[in-house]
Design a protein around this motif. Structure first.
Motif, short mmCIF file in Angstrom:
data_model
loop_
_atom_site.label_atom_id
_atom_site.label_comp_id
_atom_site.label_asym_id
_atom_site.label_seq_id
_atom_site.Cartn_x
_atom_site.Cartn_y
_atom_site.Cartn_z
N LEU A 95 0.90 -1.13 -0.13
CA LEU A 95 -0.08 0.03 -0.03
C LEU A 95 0.92 1.39 0.07
O LEU A 95 1.81 1.24 0.92
CB LEU A 95 -1.08 0.08 1.29
N LYS A 96 0.70 1.98 -1.06
CA LYS A 96 1.48 3.37 -1.03
C LYS A 96 0.65 4.34 -1.83
O LYS A 96 -0.32 3.84 -2.74
CB LYS A 96 2.90 3.10 -1.59
N PRO A 97 0.94 5.64 -2.05
CA PRO A 97 0.05 6.60 -2.67
C PRO A 97 0.25 6.32 -4.24
O PRO A 97 -0.97 6.41 -4.94
CB PRO A 97 1.10 7.98 -2.43
N LYS A 157 -10.07 4.13 -5.58
CA LYS A 157 -9.66 2.80 -5.77
C LYS A 157 -8.37 2.38 -5.26
O LYS A 157 -7.40 2.91 -5.60
CB LYS A 157 -10.03 2.25 -7.24
N VAL A 158 -8.08 1.39 -4.54
CA VAL A 158 -6.91 0.70 -4.18
C VAL A 158 -6.55 -0.45 -5.09
O VAL A 158 -7.47 -1.16 -5.31
CB VAL A 158 -7.07 0.21 -2.63
N ILE A 159 -5.46 -0.37 -5.59
CA ILE A 159 -5.26 -1.46 -6.73
C ILE A 159 -4.01 -2.29 -6.16
O ILE A 159 -3.21 -1.85 -5.00
CB ILE A 159 -4.67 -0.74 -7.90
N ASP A 160 -3.45 -3.08 -6.71
CA ASP A 160 -2.30 -4.12 -6.61
C ASP A 160 -2.23 -4.78 -5.18
O ASP A 160 -1.31 -5.05 -4.61
CB ASP A 160 -1.15 -3.36 -6.65
N PHE A 161 -3.45 -5.16 -4.79
CA PHE A 161 -3.59 -6.05 -3.60
C PHE A 161 -3.74 -7.40 -4.11
O PHE A 161 -4.18 -7.94 -4.94
CB PHE A 161 -4.79 -5.58 -2.84
N ALA A 169 -2.01 -8.39 8.68
CA ALA A 169 -2.66 -7.20 8.47
C ALA A 169 -2.47 -5.98 8.96
O ALA A 169 -2.60 -4.92 8.53
CB ALA A 169 -4.29 -7.51 8.40
N ALA A 170 -1.71 -5.95 10.05
CA ALA A 170 -1.35 -4.68 10.75
C ALA A 170 -0.14 -4.28 9.97
O ALA A 170 0.00 -2.83 10.02
CB ALA A 170 -0.37 -5.00 12.07
N ALA A 171 0.29 -4.77 9.07
CA ALA A 171 1.60 -4.00 8.22
C ALA A 171 0.85 -3.28 7.24
O ALA A 171 1.44 -1.83 6.87
CB ALA A 171 2.36 -5.14 7.52
N ASP A 172 -0.34 -3.47 7.02
CA ASP A 172 -1.15 -2.63 5.86
C ASP A 172 -1.63 -1.41 6.70
O ASP A 172 -1.84 -0.21 6.12
CB ASP A 172 -2.40 -3.53 5.28
N GLY A 211 7.65 -3.91 -1.71
CA GLY A 211 7.07 -2.81 -0.90
C GLY A 211 8.00 -1.55 -1.24
O GLY A 211 8.95 -1.77 -1.81
N THR A 212 7.45 -0.31 -0.75
CA THR A 212 8.29 0.80 -0.91
C THR A 212 8.80 1.35 0.44
O THR A 212 7.90 1.14 1.53
CB THR A 212 7.39 1.80 -1.25
#
Length: 540
Positions: A139-141, A152-156, A196-199, A176-177
């Protein structure tokens, strides 16, 4: 905006025509494509060096199956995939809008109103993603896109396939970044699974970036940024009060101190005015004694007597956290309404306020009511308690109306009538996966879980094994296509082991086996029957 195809690019992938390039990254190349129906789609083609890696293909297939279960509100819908194609590819909804990264670069930080809408929209997407048993991991900008009516959130859902393929991903090439990676991701050697806490940590870093135009641990290099993430508090100067508390909690170094995605929604919809509290997590009646969040054990900790206390933030997002199902749905509905204002709010003049639209305001009633402690558990709450490792369960074979059983000497698992301790199990959560512990003999000091055993003829059978985290004892619960239910209207799942395949029942031979399947879905599905709380751990 797409770029032209390059010389040497394929003109087609499977049923899809390739008409342009959308981007390129560590996982592969993303093309703009057109489906047989003329619909524009985004197609991620996997890197060529992974094409002949059987381990990768298996993980890719597993992660795509998970990703297909994610509801498409606030996420780019997964439409199709072919793990067996040369090369493998994934097809998702095409979102024709700028990314959050591009928006901040071009126009600067978001206004308070737009920021709150983006924060709610991403938290809503994470609630859906985590509820399907998926961890985003990147998850990143750049993976948050502005679309008509919301974000919309992508690449999950597929990063795990790349990250877990060790021969292709060195320790300095984690997926990841760095600026958005949680502290636990920099030290995989400590044995803690990524949860999931990492997200949630990444959510806090993304929201801080959207508010200020800089990441909260910004430094002159990636190693220096990683060191600040590991050792320094975040720089949240300039962050509005409406999101500050939620972001502070999300950026906690210890993953068990971070809220879950649904809790983020509660905080944001309450106006971000909650104050830090000393919270005691109280399991459901009849389970383990209260555990302070400060002393909460690691994910999947197993007590000597067999009681399991998982961190609240690695429970599936479907877990209601002791609220009624109606309140949960009301909160999600308000979140979706709030998220729809993101595009319009973003382009308001700097410093202006959104019009007072009561339909976008959080409902006070949704936060003032609370169910009584004696309320009867709903079906969703019972399933959440089972998946959270707090309740015993029968594992029901839906097609044959039988229940799994581990009878004597921990040999092969059979299917029986659901009576006796031999038919009772408990799930041990491991991030989004599980070990499945038998409760057949509580007096036995050793603990036994279900595992895969390879026979001399090459067949794989389901047997009893020591409860050790290994490729033979860890299983995924994949929601069946079409969200099917059994004859009692309980949700059904496929039980899947990433190394060996799906747990199947041979009705003729009357035995359970484990096998990868081809294009057709597996034939055996399972539901979980609540048998009440697990006994409390014995005093030490």
């Amino acid at each position: 905006m797409s770029m032209p195809l390059r010389p040497g690019d394929q003109a087609r992938l499977g049923r899809y025509e390739l008409i342009g390039r959308l981007g390129e990254g560590g996982m592969g190349t993303v093309f703009l494509g057109r489906g047989p129906d003329g619909r524009l789609v985004a197609i991620k083609m996997v890197r060529t060096e992974l094409v002949h890696d059987a381990e990768f293909r298996g993980r890719f297939r597993s992660e795509v199956n998970r990703a297909k279960q994610v509801p498409s509100f606030s996420t780019a819908e997964v439409l199709d995939a072919d793990p067996d194609h040369e090369p493998p590819y994934l097809v998702v909804e095409y979102v024709d809008g700028p990314s959050l990264a591009a928006e901040i670069k071009d126009n600067g930080p978001l206004s308070d109103t737009a920021l709150h809408s983006v924060a709610v929209g991403i938290a809503t997407a994470l609630t859906a993603i985590h509820g399907a048993g998926v961890i985003h991991r990147d998850l990143k900008p750049g993976n948050v896109l502005f679309a008509r009516g919301g974000i919309k959130v992508i690449d999950f859902g597929i990063a795990r396939a790349f990250e877990a393929t060790s021969q292709h991903t060195r320790t300095d090439q984690m997926v990841g970044t760095v600026a958005y990676m949680a502290p636990e991701r920099f030290d995989p050697a400590d044995g803690r699974p990524v949860t999931a806490a990492a997200d949630i940590f990444a959510w806090g870093a993304v929201v801080a970036y959207a508010a200020t135009g800089r990441t909260p641990f910004a430094a002159e290099s990636a190693p220096a940024t990683a060191m600040r993430i590991l050792t320094q508090p975040p720089d949240l100067s300039g962050l509005p009060e409406s999101v500050r508390y939620a972001v502070e909690r999300s950026l906690a170094k210890d993953p068990v101190e971070r809220p879950g995605a649904r809790e983020l929604l509660d905080l944001l919809l309450a106006g971000g005015k909650a104050q830090p509290l000393t919270v005691t997590t109280r399991p459901l009646s009849g389970t383990a004694p209260p555990v302070s969040t400060a002393a909460r054990p690691a994910s999947g900790t197993v007590y000597p007597s067999g009681g399991i206390v998982p961190p609240a933030d690695v429970l599936p997002a479907s877990a209601p956290r002791r609220r009624s199902g109606k309140l949960v749905l009301a909160a999600l509905a308000v979140a979706l309404l709030a998220a729809t204002g993101v595009v319009a709010a973003r382009y308001l003049p700097r410093g202006s306020s959104a019009s007072a639209d009561p339909s976008l305001a959080p409902s006070a009633a949704a936060h003032s009511a609370a169910p009584s402690a004696a309320a009867t558990l709903t079906a969703a709450e019972r399933l959440a308690a089972i998946k959270g490792g707090r309740h015993r369960t029968l594992i029901h074979l839906a097609e044959d109306d039988r229940d799994l059983a581990l009878d004597t000497h921990y040999t092969e698992v059979t299917a029986g009538d659901g009576t006796g301790a031999k038919s009772e199990f408990a799930l041990i959560p491991l991030g989004v996966d599980y070990m499945i512990r038998t409760l057949r003999d509580p007096s036995d000091p050793r603990e036994y879980c279900l595992g895969v055993k390879i026979l001399k003829d090459g067949d794989a059978r389901l047997v009893g094994a020591d409860c050790e985290n290994s490729e033979a004892t860890v299983f995924s619960l994949l929601r069946t296509e079409g969200n099917k239910t059994d004859d009692k209207n309980r949700p059904t799942f496929w039980i899947y082991n990433e190394t060996y395949g799906y747990v199947q029942w041979d009705s003729a031979g009357k035995y359970l086996y484990v096998q990868e399947v081809g294009d057709a879905p597996p034939v055996s599905t399972y539901s979980f029957v609540d048998r009440g709380p697990l006994p409390s751990p014995s005093p030490s």
